[in-house]
Design a protein around this motif. Structure first.
Motif, short mmCIF file in Angstrom:
data_model
loop_
_atom_site.label_atom_id
_atom_site.label_comp_id
_atom_site.label_asym_id
_atom_site.label_seq_id
_atom_site.Cartn_x
_atom_site.Cartn_y
_atom_site.Cartn_z
N LEU A 16 0.82 -1.21 0.00
CA LEU A 16 0.00 0.00 0.00
C LEU A 16 0.86 1.26 0.00
N SER A 17 1.99 1.20 0.70
CA SER A 17 2.91 2.35 0.71
C SER A 17 3.44 2.62 -0.69
N SER A 18 3.77 1.54 -1.41
CA SER A 18 4.25 1.70 -2.78
C SER A 18 3.14 2.23 -3.68
N VAL A 19 1.90 1.81 -3.41
CA VAL A 19 0.75 2.28 -4.20
C VAL A 19 0.58 3.79 -4.02
N VAL A 20 0.71 4.25 -2.78
CA VAL A 20 0.58 5.68 -2.50
C VAL A 20 1.65 6.48 -3.24
N LEU A 21 2.90 6.03 -3.16
CA LEU A 21 4.00 6.74 -3.81
C LEU A 21 3.85 6.75 -5.33
#
Length: 214
Positions: A16-21
């Motif tokens: 999810l962190s990668s999705v946000v970035l």
């Protein structure tokens, strides 16, 4: 079993962190929808929010279609790896192009005579870059979301669109209150951030896809 569950949960948060970035870097880059938002927001403080909603009306069906196709058909590992390589290559290409065009400002006037909601729908639907993004980078993200089941995909879709919606809403409000907000210095800083994200995750997608073949 508990350890395995904890690892899965940790991996999901990392995903999810990668999705946000990745989503943030995509939406921050100047393009037709961004240019339309800036010009619409000079007359309405909710223009950005309406454009974000219109964008979502196109984006959610696209995400569901890709998810359905990936679930409906058995995709060979070699094809999945190819998608990862293509998606990663496209991200690196976007990063390079963004750096080359860092001093260029998109002045697209798509749908400026239409209401903001329709502008968000139409500008997204006719944007070739939007479709290409979902056929490459977006497909890789949805394939990764599949690892966490349908609920993982739903959360992914919500998070991705929320990033888009919040950005267009914020930029709309800022432009409405101060039309000098989007300065050359601000645009340059945002571009450098996006270039870094594109190159980093592009390399990661390619390396992960190649490793999966062995």
């Amino acid at each position: 079993m508990k350890k395995k569950g904890n690892n899965l949960e940790t991996n999901f948060y990392v995903f999810l962190s990668s999705v946000v970035l990745i989503s943030l870097s995509g939406v921050l880059m100047p393009g037709p929808l961004f240019a339309t938002t800036i010009q619409k927001a000079t007359k309405s403080k909710i223009a950005g929010a309406l454009i974000g909603l219109g964008h979502g009306l196109i984006e959610f069906p696209v995400m569901l279609l890709i998810y359905f196709l990936l679930n409906r058909f058995v995709i060979p590992n070699s094809i999945q790896a190819s998608i990862g390589v293509i998606g990663g290559s496209f991200m690196i290409f976007m990063g390079i192009q963004a750096f080359k065009n860092r001093n260029h400002q998109d002045k697209s006037t798509v749908c400026l005579k239409r209401d903001s909601l329709f502008a968000g729908i139409w500008t997204s639907a006719v944007n070739a870059g939007f479709i290409l993004w979902w056929l490459t980078i977006g497909t890789v993200l949805i394939a990764n979301a599949q690892l966490f089941g349908f609920s993982g995909f739903v959360i992914f879709a919500g998070v991705h669109w929320s990033v888009d919606f919040l950005w267009y809403t914020l930029i709309g409000l800022l432009i409405f209150k101060s039309q000098t907000f989007w300065t050359t210095r601000t645009r340059y800083g945002v571009t450098i951030f996006c270039v870094g994200v594109f190159l980093l995750f592009g390399a990661y997608f390619i390396s992960s896809a190649l490793i999966s073949l062995f």
